[in-house]
Scaffold this motif. Structure first.
Motif, PDB file in Angstrom:
ATOM      1  N   PHE A 204       0.823  -1.214   0.000  1.00 45.64           N
ATOM      2  CA  PHE A 204       0.000   0.000   0.000  1.00 45.64           C
ATOM      3  C   PHE A 204       0.853   1.259   0.000  1.00 45.64           C
ATOM      4  O   PHE A 204       0.434   2.308  -0.442  1.00 45.64           O
ATOM      5  CB  PHE A 204      -0.958  -0.015   1.200  1.00 45.64           C
ATOM      6  CG  PHE A 204      -2.038  -1.037   1.045  1.00 45.64           C
ATOM      7  CD1 PHE A 204      -3.133  -0.780   0.222  1.00 45.64           C
ATOM      8  CD2 PHE A 204      -1.943  -2.267   1.664  1.00 45.64           C
ATOM      9  CE1 PHE A 204      -4.114  -1.737   0.042  1.00 45.64           C
ATOM     10  CE2 PHE A 204      -2.929  -3.221   1.492  1.00 45.64           C
ATOM     11  CZ  PHE A 204      -4.016  -2.953   0.678  1.00 45.64           C
ATOM     12  N   ASP A 205       2.064   1.130   0.512  1.00 45.95           N
ATOM     13  CA  ASP A 205       2.967   2.259   0.590  1.00 45.95           C
ATOM     14  C   ASP A 205       3.515   2.641  -0.779  1.00 45.95           C
ATOM     15  O   ASP A 205       3.716   3.809  -1.080  1.00 45.95           O
ATOM     16  CB  ASP A 205       4.148   1.842   1.489  1.00 45.95           C
ATOM     17  CG  ASP A 205       4.555   2.968   2.405  1.00 45.95           C
ATOM     18  OD1 ASP A 205       3.696   3.826   2.655  1.00 45.95           O
ATOM     19  OD2 ASP A 205       5.703   2.967   2.861  1.00 45.95           O
ATOM     20  N   ILE A 224      -4.295   0.040  -6.875  1.00 44.00           N
ATOM     21  CA  ILE A 224      -4.173  -0.112  -5.423  1.00 44.00           C
ATOM     22  C   ILE A 224      -5.319   0.584  -4.694  1.00 44.00           C
ATOM     23  O   ILE A 224      -5.739   0.160  -3.617  1.00 44.00           O
ATOM     24  CB  ILE A 224      -2.811   0.415  -4.941  1.00 44.00           C
ATOM     25  CG1 ILE A 224      -2.492  -0.116  -3.553  1.00 44.00           C
ATOM     26  CG2 ILE A 224      -2.724   1.914  -4.981  1.00 44.00           C
ATOM     27  CD1 ILE A 224      -2.157  -1.575  -3.541  1.00 44.00           C
ATOM     28  N   ALA A 225      -5.851   1.655  -5.298  1.00 46.68           N
ATOM     29  CA  ALA A 225      -6.905   2.417  -4.636  1.00 46.68           C
ATOM     30  C   ALA A 225      -8.193   1.600  -4.500  1.00 46.68           C
ATOM     31  O   ALA A 225      -9.043   1.912  -3.666  1.00 46.68           O
ATOM     32  CB  ALA A 225      -7.175   3.708  -5.412  1.00 46.68           C
ATOM     33  N   GLU A 226      -8.309   0.559  -5.328  1.00 43.78           N
ATOM     34  CA  GLU A 226      -9.571  -0.180  -5.322  1.00 43.78           C
ATOM     35  C   GLU A 226      -9.578  -1.389  -4.402  1.00 43.78           C
ATOM     36  O   GLU A 226     -10.567  -2.127  -4.355  1.00 43.78           O
ATOM     37  CB  GLU A 226      -9.892  -0.631  -6.759  1.00 43.78           C
ATOM     38  CG  GLU A 226     -10.265   0.544  -7.652  1.00 43.78           C
ATOM     39  CD  GLU A 226     -10.428   0.096  -9.100  1.00 43.78           C
ATOM     40  OE1 GLU A 226     -10.595  -1.113  -9.334  1.00 43.78           O
ATOM     41  OE2 GLU A 226     -10.371   0.973  -9.982  1.00 43.78           O
ATOM     42  N   VAL A 227      -8.446  -1.663  -3.742  1.00 40.40           N
ATOM     43  CA  VAL A 227      -8.428  -2.826  -2.850  1.00 40.40           C
ATOM     44  C   VAL A 227      -8.057  -2.412  -1.441  1.00 40.40           C
ATOM     45  O   VAL A 227      -7.446  -1.366  -1.227  1.00 40.40           O
ATOM     46  CB  VAL A 227      -7.425  -3.899  -3.323  1.00 40.40           C
ATOM     47  CG1 VAL A 227      -7.907  -4.586  -4.567  1.00 40.40           C
ATOM     48  CG2 VAL A 227      -6.052  -3.294  -3.527  1.00 40.40           C
ATOM     49  N   ASP A 228      -8.430  -3.245  -0.501  1.00 39.88           N
ATOM     50  CA  ASP A 228      -7.964  -3.027   0.864  1.00 39.88           C
ATOM     51  C   ASP A 228      -7.300  -4.303   1.356  1.00 39.88           C
ATOM     52  O   ASP A 228      -7.292  -5.338   0.705  1.00 39.88           O
ATOM     53  CB  ASP A 228      -9.110  -2.593   1.779  1.00 39.88           C
ATOM     54  CG  ASP A 228     -10.177  -3.665   1.884  1.00 39.88           C
ATOM     55  OD1 ASP A 228     -10.004  -4.731   1.252  1.00 39.88           O
ATOM     56  OD2 ASP A 228     -11.188  -3.441   2.566  1.00 39.88           O
ATOM     57  N   ARG A 229      -6.731  -4.194   2.539  1.00 39.68           N
ATOM     58  CA  ARG A 229      -5.955  -5.272   3.130  1.00 39.68           C
ATOM     59  C   ARG A 229      -6.732  -6.580   3.201  1.00 39.68           C
ATOM     60  O   ARG A 229      -6.246  -7.633   2.800  1.00 39.68           O
ATOM     61  CB  ARG A 229      -5.591  -4.816   4.539  1.00 39.68           C
ATOM     62  CG  ARG A 229      -4.395  -5.399   5.114  1.00 39.68           C
ATOM     63  CD  ARG A 229      -4.302  -4.886   6.549  1.00 39.68           C
ATOM     64  NE  ARG A 229      -3.967  -6.015   7.384  1.00 39.68           N
ATOM     65  CZ  ARG A 229      -2.735  -6.437   7.520  1.00 39.68           C
ATOM     66  NH1 ARG A 229      -1.755  -5.820   6.922  1.00 39.68           N
ATOM     67  NH2 ARG A 229      -2.462  -7.493   8.259  1.00 39.68           N
ATOM     68  N   GLY A 230      -7.969  -6.478   3.720  1.00 41.76           N
ATOM     69  CA  GLY A 230      -8.791  -7.673   3.857  1.00 41.76           C
ATOM     70  C   GLY A 230      -9.026  -8.331   2.506  1.00 41.76           C
ATOM     71  O   GLY A 230      -8.969  -9.547   2.371  1.00 41.76           O
ATOM     72  N   GLY A 231      -9.289  -7.492   1.510  1.00 38.73           N
ATOM     73  CA  GLY A 231      -9.538  -8.012   0.175  1.00 38.73           C
ATOM     74  C   GLY A 231      -8.336  -8.757  -0.371  1.00 38.73           C
ATOM     75  O   GLY A 231      -8.478  -9.809  -1.004  1.00 38.73           O
ATOM     76  N   LYS A 496      -3.667 -13.367   8.873  1.00 36.19           N
ATOM     77  CA  LYS A 496      -3.763 -12.062   9.513  1.00 36.19           C
ATOM     78  C   LYS A 496      -2.780 -11.973  10.679  1.00 36.19           C
ATOM     79  O   LYS A 496      -2.057 -10.988  10.816  1.00 36.19           O
ATOM     80  CB  LYS A 496      -5.198 -11.843  10.000  1.00 36.19           C
ATOM     81  CG  LYS A 496      -5.441 -10.436  10.514  1.00 36.19           C
ATOM     82  CD  LYS A 496      -6.935 -10.185  10.697  1.00 36.19           C
ATOM     83  CE  LYS A 496      -7.185  -8.795  11.273  1.00 36.19           C
ATOM     84  NZ  LYS A 496      -6.454  -8.555  12.525  1.00 36.19           N
TER      85      LYS A 496
END
Lengths: 512, 367
Positions: A204-205, A224-231, A496
């Motif tokens: 993400f960085d 990258i803007a369209e995903v998050d960690r959980g995804g 996780k």
């Protein structure tokens, strides 16, 4: 697009490493490539780097497929790779390594122009914030500094596409920040980067796009803007657990005295304060990412410390309540500890010897009278075990090296079954083993446990870890960061815990 | 982000851009001369010999030692290259015999061309070495066996060529070389010095030298860096063959005819010299400078024992002991066994296990 990969497929024998994988990287883009161990990331980079050929699919670099015909061609075309496993020669200096194979010559006198090399290398080291001189021998650098030298080498080729495989695994955090800053400058000037990592925070960085590989297929590819960690984690692990695992017929008696107990086991530089216990008949899984120190713990219990460990092992190991001092495989075997190592070819089997010889090896003293081996007894034991384990072999006189991977692994297990042991340590028991043989191996492990053996299972294969274990411990950076009951544990919760541990654990650098 | 940037921190650490001068000098000395302790051993041996061996400390004897050392030094230079690669060349003794007998045979007491008598054996040595290198590089066959086979083949050819008897004779001007002196230095030594200088420069100052170390340390790493590993191996073995043939010719200057077994023993002696000089057989380490110290140590011991009338059988035993000691020291420094031995506390095994805290039985005992 500077690099276009379309529908690449690669098989090794029956194993499908990549299946219809696509990947596009644009100029100035940092493209993160993530996935579990064995998802196919390294195979893909080897294909892009020209070290491996795809079986099917199209791949082009700057519109041409010529660049990918060999490692030298790829390098000449501007593809530079920073490998995860360091590729530096210990006996040469940093400068000598960076220019190995392309040393500048001195104009008039001939020979190698050490001064020019040192000047060019020093410029890169300055830029990366390295604190060692260019004329230091690589063999004398710390792991973190070696990694930095490796990165400097990748950059010194002045590439158009830089592939980095876990570049920061052993870098100190400050050094990693500095590397990122340099990468940002260079990508702003048009450099494309494929960045492979387990550290999601870095994704993400740094990344503009991310592609997730799972079992050799594209699981996700998005800005990258369209995903998050959980995804990301879900895309990495989400798959059906097959019906491979035998049911747990007996509950292990946790109240009984533990068969194996570790108290504050510490090997400085590798793992710290590892404490847990395993009841007789219990299977405990040890999860975590490669390099988290899992294998080191197992090998330490077996008395097989790393060559260069500066400090001795600290803490206590108890087998059946009695203190046991790991001193070497011989003493471990005597106390009833069996060990199936990760690299079965190197440490578990004598490949040139027969099936019978291998199975008899840990118990030769029992099969001999007055020091002379009784061949009949040896064969009888071997035949009994091959039958019980359904090892597919032309006979117990066949060479182990000629058996399939799954059957080799069964021979390793047969060794310890035939001898009988209190504690069995399995380090990655099934990579490269086909599904049928896997199921049989799982059945064996369960059977052993039901007979009262305590099993410590190390595995990167999450379904295996969860399906086989009664309890799962998660290691990260040399520490145990979570303990989960098998019923409650999910692939997501294990991953996780492992990733959280990377970020919060005070941290040993690279426990690999 | 920028807050953690190193340059924005107060009092940024001054970064060393070169190694400290002391370290740099130490490295350079090690590269050109080899480990200093080997030279220390040589000096110690010289001192012991001066006091215990009569006739040792004479000008004639010192010239003798240097003259005797030249053939071994030549073989050992080639062997050193091969060992740096992680290989070994057991064919040097046979190639040396070939160089000796072939040059004498062609020269035939002055009736043949001296130039051809030198060039032909050298070319043949180069070819045999290149063949060794090619087989080792291109197949998985171990260098030990490949060169052992080559040794047997070449020695057989030498026996056929000479009918296993002394063969040929040197031309007059050539035979004088072995006995001529320029001032205090024997002619052989004078001729050897530029060869040694060239070898040292190749080792330390050229791509070829770097590449040999890189290949010896890890040939996969070298290949991935773009080094042509096959070429490095073939060239190094070829040079080893060349030097062995040259050593044979050097021996010929001091004998009246070609000896079919002129090289006998030079295989082990050259390997010993290289290993005494600090090389390790797995490759990546070793220096020509250290090898020269090894050559002088071996020659000196032989010379001193001959003067003392020690039987040649015991000479072999003594040499063996010295090589063993050198190898053990090298292995210990490589694997840090020495440090481990120093930290070893054998009495720990007898202490009660439970107590991690200091107790009356004495943590201090072994410290």
């Amino acid at each position: 697009m500077i690099l276009q990969v379309k529908d690449i497929t690669k098989r090794f024998g029956v194993v499908r490493a990549l299946e219809g994988v696509s990947l596009d990287v644009g100029r100035g883009e940092v493209h993160a490539l993530v996935g579990e161990n064995g998802a196919g990331k390294s195979t893909l980079t080897r294909i892009i780097g020209g070290a491996e050929r795809a079986d099917a699919g199209d791949i082009s670099f700057e519109g041409s497929s010529q660049a990918l015909s060999s490692p030298a061609a790829a390098l000449a075309a501007g593809i530079s790779i920073v490998y995860q496993h360091l590729n530096l020669s210990d006996e040469l200096t940093v400068a000598g390594n960076l220019y190995l194979g392309r040393e500048p010559r001195r104009a008039l006198r001939g020979g190698v122009d050490d001064k020019a090399m040192r000047r060019a290398v020093t410029a890169w080291l300055d830029r990366l914030g390295a604190e060692f001189p260019a004329d230091e021998l690589v063999g004398r650098l710390s792991p973190s500094d070696r990694q930095l030298a490796e990165i400097a080498r990748g950059l010194s080729h002045d590439p158009k596409l830089l592939i980095m495989d876990e570049p920061t695994a052993s870098l100190a955090p400050v050094a990693a920040e500095r590397v990122f800053a340099v990468l940002r400058e260079l990508t702003a000037a048009g450099l494309a980067v494929i960045y492979i990592t387990h550290e999601l925070a870095h994704v993400f960085d740094l990344a503009d796009r991310v592609t997730v590989l799972k079992d050799g297929r594209n699981a996700l590819s998005a800005p990258i803007a369209e995903v998050d960690r959980g995804g990301l984690i879900e895309a990495m692990v989400g798959r059906a657990v097959e019906e491979l695992f035998p049911p747990r017929t007996q509950q292990p008696d946790r109240a009984a005295a533990p068969a194996l107990e570790l108290r504050d086991l510490t090997l400085p530089g590798y793992f710290e304060s590892v404490s847990f216990s395993i009841a007789p008949g219990e299977v405990v899984g040890l999860g975590g990412l490669v390099g988290s120190g899992r294998s080191r713990v197992a090998r330490a219990i077996f008395g097989d410390p790393p060559e260069r460990a500066a400090d001795p092992l600290r803490g206590t190991v108890l087998v059946d309540g009695e203190s046991f001092r790991p001193r070497g495989p011989r003493s471990a075997v005597k106390r009833g500890i069996g060990f199936v190592p990760e690299d079965r070819k190197a440490a578990g089997l004598v490949l040139g010897a027969t099936v019978a010889d291998n199975i008899a090896l840990p118990q030769l003293e029992r099969l001999a009278s007055f020091g002379v081996l009784r061949r009949g007894a040896e064969r009888a034991v071997a035949e009994r075990e091959t039958e019980a384990l359904r090892i597919k072999t032309p006979g117990v006189d066949a060479e182990v090296g000629n058996l399939s991977g799954g059957n080799q692994q069964k021979v390793v297990l047969a060794k310890w079954l035939a001898r009988g042991c209190r504690v069995l340590i399995l380090d990655e028991p099934t990579p490269g083993v086909d599904v049928g043989a896997k199921a049989e191996i799982y059945l064996l492990v369960r059977k052993l446990a039901d007979e009262g053996t305590a099993v410590l299972l190390i595995s990167s294969d999450l379904p295996e870890l969860l399906g086989l274990s009664d309890r799962v411990l998660v290691m990260s950076r040399g520490r145990i960061v979570a303990e989960l009951e098998a019923e409650a544990a999910t692939e997501e919760s294990v991953m996780k815990a492992a990733f959280d541990g990377m970020e919060t654990a005070p941290g040993l650098e690279s426990a690999a | 982000m920028s807050a953690t940037h190193p340059s924005t921190r107060p009092a940024a650490r001054r970064v060393r851009r070169r190694l400290e001068p002391k370290v740099r000098v130490h490295r350079a000395v090690n590269r050109w001369l080899g480990p200093l302790w080997v030279w220390g051993v040589l000096i110690a041996l010289v001192v012991i010999a001066i006091y215990t061996v009569p006739q040792f400390a004479t000008l004639d004897n010192y010239k003798n030692i240097l003259k005797q050392a030249v053939p071994l030094a030549l073989v050992a230079i080639g062997q050193c290259g091969v060992i740096i690669l992680g290989g070994i060349d057991l064919s040097v003794a046979a190639v040396m015999s070939l160089g000796d007998t072939l040059s004498m045979g062609i020269m035939n007491g002055g009736s043949g061309s001296i130039l051809f008598a030198i060039v032909a054996p050298l070319g043949l040595g180069l070819l045999i070495g290149a063949a060794n290198g090619a087989v080792v590089a291109k197949t998985a066959a171990p260098a030990f066996i490949v060169t052992l086979g080559a040794a047997s083949i070449v020695q057989g050819v030498v026996f056929w060529y000479t009918h296993s008897a002394p063969y040929g004779a040197p031309a007059l001007s050539f035979g004088e070389l072995g006995f001529k002196e320029y001032g205090p230095l024997p002619a052989l030594v004078v001729l050897f010095i530029p060869i040694l200088a060239l070898a040292l420069i190749v080792q330390n100052r050229t791509r070829a030298g770097r590449h040999a170390y890189a290949v010896g340390d890890d040939d996969q790493v070298a290949a991935r860096a773009g080094v042509n590993v096959t070429r490095v191996k073939v060239a190094t073995y070829a040079l080893c063959g060349f030097f062995a043939a040259l050593a044979g010719i050097a021996v010929a200057t001091r004998t009246g005819s070609g000896e079919p077994l002129a090289g006998t023993g030079f295989d082990w002696d050259s390997i010993s010299a290289v290993v005494i000089g600090g090389a390790i057989l797995v490759g990546g380490r070793g220096t020509i400078g250290g090898t020269m110290a090894g050559v002088l140590i071996i020659t000196l011991i032989e010379n001193a024992m001959t003067l003392k009338d020690v039987s040649p059988f015991w000479q072999s035993t003594v040499k063996g002991v010295i090589v063993l000691i050198a190898v053990i020291i090298a292995a210990m420094t490589a694997k840090e066994t020495l440090g481990r031995l120093l930290r070893w506390r054998p009495m720990d095994a007898f202490r009660p296990r439970v107590a991690a805290r200091p107790s009356a039985t004495g943590e201090g005992g072994a410290a």
